[in-house]
Motif scaffolding. Structure first.
Motif, PDB file in Angstrom:
ATOM      1  N   LEU A  33     -50.045  51.335  59.431  1.00  9.99           N
ATOM      2  CA  LEU A  33     -50.888  51.470  58.232  1.00  9.99           C
ATOM      3  C   LEU A  33     -50.354  52.496  57.259  1.00  9.99           C
ATOM      4  CD1 LEU A  33     -54.380  50.647  59.626  1.00  9.99           C
ATOM      5  CD2 LEU A  33     -52.711  49.050  57.947  1.00  9.99           C
ATOM      6  N   ASP A  34     -49.866  53.626  57.835  1.00 11.43           N
ATOM      7  CA  ASP A  34     -49.471  54.813  57.240  1.00 11.43           C
ATOM      8  C   ASP A  34     -48.331  54.316  56.437  1.00 11.43           C
ATOM      9  OD1 ASP A  34     -49.541  57.682  56.336  1.00 11.43           O
ATOM     10  OD2 ASP A  34     -47.731  57.776  57.660  1.00 11.43           O
ATOM     11  N   ARG A  35     -47.227  53.861  57.200  1.00 16.08           N
ATOM     12  CA  ARG A  35     -45.848  53.552  56.669  1.00 16.08           C
ATOM     13  C   ARG A  35     -46.325  52.383  55.659  1.00 16.08           C
ATOM     14  NH1 ARG A  35     -44.574  53.979  61.924  1.00 16.08           N
ATOM     15  NH2 ARG A  35     -44.808  51.597  62.250  1.00 16.08           N
ATOM     16  N   GLN A  36     -46.954  51.365  55.949  1.00 13.48           N
ATOM     17  CA  GLN A  36     -47.575  50.451  54.917  1.00 13.48           C
ATOM     18  C   GLN A  36     -48.007  50.916  53.566  1.00 13.48           C
ATOM     19  OE1 GLN A  36     -49.870  47.477  56.523  1.00 13.48           O
ATOM     20  NE2 GLN A  36     -50.579  46.526  54.534  1.00 13.48           N
ATOM     21  N   VAL A  37     -48.944  51.804  53.475  1.00 12.41           N
ATOM     22  CA  VAL A  37     -49.694  52.236  52.659  1.00 12.41           C
ATOM     23  C   VAL A  37     -48.406  53.387  51.525  1.00 12.41           C
ATOM     24  CG1 VAL A  37     -51.232  54.039  51.512  1.00 12.41           C
ATOM     25  CG2 VAL A  37     -51.870  52.188  53.136  1.00 12.41           C
ATOM     26  N   PHE A  38     -47.808  54.018  52.261  1.00 14.35           N
ATOM     27  CA  PHE A  38     -46.930  54.875  51.458  1.00 14.35           C
ATOM     28  C   PHE A  38     -45.886  53.958  51.017  1.00 14.35           C
ATOM     29  CE2 PHE A  38     -43.084  57.276  51.777  1.00 14.35           C
ATOM     30  CZ  PHE A  38     -43.313  58.570  51.087  1.00 14.35           C
ATOM     31  N   HIS A  39     -45.440  53.120  51.695  1.00 14.71           N
ATOM     32  CA  HIS A  39     -44.482  52.159  50.883  1.00 14.71           C
ATOM     33  C   HIS A  39     -44.781  51.520  49.731  1.00 14.71           C
ATOM     34  CE1 HIS A  39     -40.936  49.295  50.714  1.00 14.71           C
ATOM     35  NE2 HIS A  39     -41.976  48.303  50.296  1.00 14.71           N
ATOM     36  N   ALA A  40     -46.186  50.962  49.817  1.00 18.32           N
ATOM     37  CA  ALA A  40     -46.704  50.521  48.783  1.00 18.32           C
ATOM     38  C   ALA A  40     -46.785  51.452  47.562  1.00 18.32           C
ATOM     39  CB  ALA A  40     -48.146  49.992  49.092  1.00 18.32           C
ATOM     40  N   LEU A  41     -47.282  52.924  47.764  1.00 16.48           N
ATOM     41  CA  LEU A  41     -47.281  53.738  46.789  1.00 16.48           C
ATOM     42  C   LEU A  41     -45.788  53.960  46.145  1.00 16.48           C
ATOM     43  CD1 LEU A  41     -49.444  56.289  48.601  1.00 16.48           C
ATOM     44  CD2 LEU A  41     -50.029  54.950  46.409  1.00 16.48           C
ATOM     45  N   VAL A  42     -44.886  54.095  47.020  1.00 18.94           N
ATOM     46  CA  VAL A  42     -43.517  54.326  46.370  1.00 18.94           C
ATOM     47  C   VAL A  42     -42.866  53.054  45.456  1.00 18.94           C
ATOM     48  CG1 VAL A  42     -40.829  54.310  47.025  1.00 18.94           C
ATOM     49  CG2 VAL A  42     -42.531  55.910  48.049  1.00 18.94           C
ATOM     50  N   GLN A  43     -43.535  51.732  46.157  1.00 19.10           N
ATOM     51  CA  GLN A  43     -43.127  50.683  45.291  1.00 19.10           C
ATOM     52  C   GLN A  43     -43.948  50.587  43.793  1.00 19.10           C
ATOM     53  OE1 GLN A  43     -40.312  49.555  47.035  1.00 19.10           O
ATOM     54  NE2 GLN A  43     -41.033  47.633  46.459  1.00 19.10           N
ATOM     55  N   THR A  44     -44.840  51.018  43.783  1.00 18.32           N
ATOM     56  CA  THR A  44     -45.835  51.184  42.591  1.00 18.32           C
ATOM     57  C   THR A  44     -45.554  52.218  41.949  1.00 18.32           C
ATOM     58  OG1 THR A  44     -47.790  50.119  43.806  1.00 18.32           O
ATOM     59  CG2 THR A  44     -48.221  51.226  42.003  1.00 18.32           C
ATOM     60  N   TYR A  45     -45.172  53.276  42.358  1.00 19.32           N
ATOM     61  CA  TYR A  45     -45.177  54.627  41.456  1.00 19.32           C
ATOM     62  C   TYR A  45     -43.702  55.198  41.601  1.00 19.32           C
ATOM     63  CZ  TYR A  45     -50.139  54.600  41.245  1.00 19.32           C
ATOM     64  OH  TYR A  45     -51.369  54.256  41.216  1.00 19.32           O
ATOM     65  N   GLY A  46     -42.755  54.557  42.455  1.00 18.91           N
ATOM     66  CA  GLY A  46     -41.533  54.978  42.459  1.00 18.91           C
ATOM     67  C   GLY A  46     -41.304  56.509  43.624  1.00 18.91           C
ATOM     68  N   ALA A  47     -40.259  56.935  43.668  1.00 19.52           N
ATOM     69  CA  ALA A  47     -39.876  58.028  44.484  1.00 19.52           C
ATOM     70  C   ALA A  47     -39.238  58.991  43.768  1.00 19.52           C
ATOM     71  CB  ALA A  47     -39.353  57.772  45.543  1.00 19.52           C
ATOM     72  N   GLU A  48     -39.515  60.194  43.392  1.00 16.14           N
ATOM     73  CA  GLU A  48     -38.304  61.064  42.517  1.00 16.14           C
ATOM     74  C   GLU A  48     -37.601  61.714  43.752  1.00 16.14           C
ATOM     75  OE1 GLU A  48     -40.631  63.804  40.126  1.00 16.14           O
ATOM     76  OE2 GLU A  48     -41.987  62.229  39.703  1.00 16.14           O
ATOM     77  N   GLU A  49     -36.445  62.072  43.320  1.00 12.73           N
ATOM     78  CA  GLU A  49     -35.292  62.343  44.078  1.00 12.73           C
ATOM     79  C   GLU A  49     -35.804  64.029  44.584  1.00 12.73           C
ATOM     80  OE1 GLU A  49     -30.893  64.098  43.545  1.00 12.73           O
ATOM     81  OE2 GLU A  49     -31.618  62.432  42.391  1.00 12.73           O
ATOM     82  N   GLY A  50     -35.714  64.168  45.820  1.00 13.38           N
ATOM     83  CA  GLY A  50     -36.099  65.377  46.273  1.00 13.38           C
ATOM     84  C   GLY A  50     -37.339  65.712  46.910  1.00 13.38           C
ATOM     85  N   ILE A  51     -38.135  64.500  46.874  1.00 14.28           N
ATOM     86  CA  ILE A  51     -39.607  64.422  47.414  1.00 14.28           C
ATOM     87  C   ILE A  51     -39.297  63.969  49.080  1.00 14.28           C
ATOM     88  CG2 ILE A  51     -41.767  63.294  47.701  1.00 14.28           C
ATOM     89  CD1 ILE A  51     -41.668  62.910  44.649  1.00 14.28           C
ATOM     90  N   VAL A  52     -39.706  65.102  49.880  1.00 16.30           N
ATOM     91  CA  VAL A  52     -39.733  64.904  51.150  1.00 16.30           C
ATOM     92  C   VAL A  52     -41.321  64.504  51.651  1.00 16.30           C
ATOM     93  CG1 VAL A  52     -39.520  65.768  53.616  1.00 16.30           C
ATOM     94  CG2 VAL A  52     -37.864  66.173  51.398  1.00 16.30           C
ATOM     95  N   ARG A  53     -41.277  63.477  52.327  1.00 21.60           N
ATOM     96  CA  ARG A  53     -42.466  62.930  52.922  1.00 21.60           C
ATOM     97  C   ARG A  53     -43.156  63.977  54.219  1.00 21.60           C
ATOM     98  NH1 ARG A  53     -44.724  57.844  56.028  1.00 21.60           N
ATOM     99  NH2 ARG A  53     -47.017  58.234  55.670  1.00 21.60           N
ATOM    100  N   GLN A  54     -44.008  64.418  54.161  1.00 20.00           N
ATOM    101  CA  GLN A  54     -44.662  65.364  55.128  1.00 20.00           C
ATOM    102  C   GLN A  54     -45.682  64.694  55.833  1.00 20.00           C
ATOM    103  OE1 GLN A  54     -45.573  69.232  53.366  1.00 20.00           O
ATOM    104  NE2 GLN A  54     -43.246  69.217  52.545  1.00 20.00           N
TER     105      GLN A  54
END
Length: 59
Positions: A33-54
């Motif tokens: 679920l953590d991966r699923q929610v994180f993926h949905a957030l990235v799909q919605t808001y995009g990912a900025e270069e240099g952001i590392v998931r912790q």
């Protein structure tokens, strides 16, 4: 996004919260679920270069 997609995402977030609240963060369900929610957030808001998931590490 269809209503079904939104409903499924809301259900995933709610279940993720329940698992975290109950301290079940080591389960495979939580990880999935953590991966699923994180993926949905990235799909919605995009990912900025240099952001590392912790992830939190229990000590």
């Amino acid at each position: 996004m269809t209503m079904l997609d939104h409903s499924g995402e809301l259900e995933a977030v709610n279940r993720l919260y329940e698992l975290a609240r109950d301290g079940a963060t080591e389960s495979s369900e939580y990880s999935q679920l953590d991966r699923q929610v994180f993926h949905a957030l990235v799909q919605t808001y995009g990912a900025e270069e240099g952001i590392v998931r912790q992830t939190a590490v229990a000590t």
